[in-house]
Design a protein around this motif. Structure first.
Motif, PDB file in Angstrom:
ATOM      1  N   GLN A 186       0.814  -1.212   0.000  1.00 17.56           N
ATOM      2  CA  GLN A 186       0.000   0.000   0.000  1.00 17.56           C
ATOM      3  C   GLN A 186       0.854   1.272   0.000  1.00 17.56           C
ATOM      4  OE1 GLN A 186      -3.840  -0.019   2.350  1.00 17.56           O
ATOM      5  NE2 GLN A 186      -2.727  -1.637   3.436  1.00 17.56           N
ATOM      6  N   GLY A 187       2.163   1.101   0.093  1.00 15.57           N
ATOM      7  CA  GLY A 187       3.054   2.248   0.063  1.00 15.57           C
ATOM      8  C   GLY A 187       3.495   2.756   1.422  1.00 15.57           C
ATOM      9  N   TYR A 188       3.140   2.022   2.503  1.00 17.53           N
ATOM     10  CA  TYR A 188       3.546   2.436   3.845  1.00 17.53           C
ATOM     11  C   TYR A 188       4.913   1.855   4.183  1.00 17.53           C
ATOM     12  CZ  TYR A 188      -1.357   3.756   4.513  1.00 17.53           C
ATOM     13  OH  TYR A 188      -2.589   4.329   4.393  1.00 17.53           O
ATOM     14  N   SER A 189       5.691   2.607   4.959  1.00 20.50           N
ATOM     15  CA  SER A 189       6.971   2.104   5.445  1.00 20.50           C
ATOM     16  C   SER A 189       6.728   1.113   6.578  1.00 20.50           C
ATOM     17  CB  SER A 189       7.843   3.255   5.952  1.00 20.50           C
ATOM     18  OG  SER A 189       8.984   2.750   6.621  1.00 20.50           O
ATOM     19  N   VAL A 190       7.362  -0.043   6.501  1.00 18.42           N
ATOM     20  CA  VAL A 190       7.209  -1.037   7.566  1.00 18.42           C
ATOM     21  C   VAL A 190       8.288  -0.889   8.625  1.00 18.42           C
ATOM     22  CG1 VAL A 190       6.016  -2.694   6.101  1.00 18.42           C
ATOM     23  CG2 VAL A 190       8.523  -2.770   6.247  1.00 18.42           C
ATOM     24  N   ALA A 191       9.195   0.072   8.440  1.00 16.57           N
ATOM     25  CA  ALA A 191      10.297   0.236   9.398  1.00 16.57           C
ATOM     26  C   ALA A 191       9.778   0.568  10.787  1.00 16.57           C
ATOM     27  CB  ALA A 191      11.253   1.331   8.915  1.00 16.57           C
ATOM     28  N   ARG A 192       8.768   1.435  10.890  1.00 17.54           N
ATOM     29  CA  ARG A 192       8.250   1.808  12.201  1.00 17.54           C
ATOM     30  C   ARG A 192       7.578   0.614  12.884  1.00 17.54           C
ATOM     31  NH1 ARG A 192       5.803   6.747  12.062  1.00 17.54           N
ATOM     32  NH2 ARG A 192       4.742   6.317  14.016  1.00 17.54           N
ATOM     33  N   PHE A 193       7.022  -0.302  12.114  1.00 19.81           N
ATOM     34  CA  PHE A 193       6.425  -1.498  12.692  1.00 19.81           C
ATOM     35  C   PHE A 193       7.503  -2.471  13.163  1.00 19.81           C
ATOM     36  CE2 PHE A 193       3.357   0.298   9.784  1.00 19.81           C
ATOM     37  CZ  PHE A 193       2.193   0.297  10.533  1.00 19.81           C
TER      38      PHE A 193
END
Length: 247
Positions: free
Chosen positions: A47-54
């Motif tokens: 979806q274009g979200y960064s997964v780094a924060r997760f």
């Protein structure tokens, strides 16, 4: 040494409210720590979200999971996803996910997005459940809707839940609200949940704490670990008659 039966740092009240912290009453609930939400090529990444924060919360959840396992507390995991025939997904949900660029059921690098049995649907290796830790497969955001979670918890006498995972504003929030309506005393791990933005995360946590803890309380991972470890130091007194093979 006296028993430790509450997380004193929880806000807006010491948790559990009735000082009943123990393996007989309290469980850890880890929400949707799946590759589809935490890995490159998964649903959120598509979806274009960064997964780094997760990914940043993984070490804290590993620590929390280890503490609860060593202390013999019940542990439950959840996964969001649908059967391959997709009969549990509404036309609205199909449309919504398409609007945001990642239609549920479409093919991705980790398999079909949010479909059970695909690589993306599985829980990440760092937090993978042990054989006797129940995994609740849910078709939507809330972990109580159309699942066996409530029956599984009540069958074991659980009335207190420590909740962590992703996302704070969606699956975590929905589950916490459902749990509150069912009478559970809920603690959400402030630094053990995450959202796609700081604003969404903070709003989600504040919404839990309003009105004296409308849906529950919050505190940091380290304080929960400290309370459980302190309880564990008194385990001979606390676990009289307790069978760690409760599942």
């Amino acid at each position: 040494m006296s028993k430790i039966t509450q997380v004193q740092t929880a806000q807006p009240y010491a948790w559990p409210h009735d000082a009943s912290l123990s393996p007989q009453t309290t469980a850890l609930l880890i929400i949707d720590m799946q590759r589809d939400f935490l890995s490159i090529g998964g649903y959120l990444d598509s979806q274009g979200y960064s997964v780094a924060r997760f990914q940043s919360i993984i070490p804290r959840l590993v620590s929390l999971l280890s503490t609860f396992r060593r202390a013999g507390f019940p542990i439950f995991h959840t996964r969001e996803g649908h059967a391959p025939h997709m009969s549990t997904i509404s036309s609205r949900e199909r449309h919504r996910s398409s609007v945001n660029g990642a239609p549920i059921g479409s093919q991705g690098p980790l398999g079909r997005l949010l479909i059970r049995g695909q690589r993306g649907h599985d829980i990440i290796s760092e937090l993978h459940p042990l054989p006797l830790e129940p995994v609740i497969d849910k078709p939507g955001r809330g972990a109580f809707t159309n699942t066996e979670l409530d029956a599984a918890l009540r069958g074991r006498g659980i009335r207190n839940l420590v909740v962590c995972g992703v996302t704070a504003d969606a699956c975590v929030s929905s589950t916490v609200r459902e749990a509150s309506d069912r009478g559970y005393d809920v603690l959400v791990v402030e630094d053990g949940v995450e959202s796609v933005s700081d604003g969404l995360k903070e709003w989600s946590l504040e919404a839990i704490r309003v009105e004296g803890g409308l849906f529950g309380v919050t505190t940091e991972c380290r304080h929960i670990n400290e309370a459980v470890e302190s309880w564990m130091s008194n385990r001979h007194e606390n676990t009289e008659g307790y069978d760690p093979t409760w599942i």
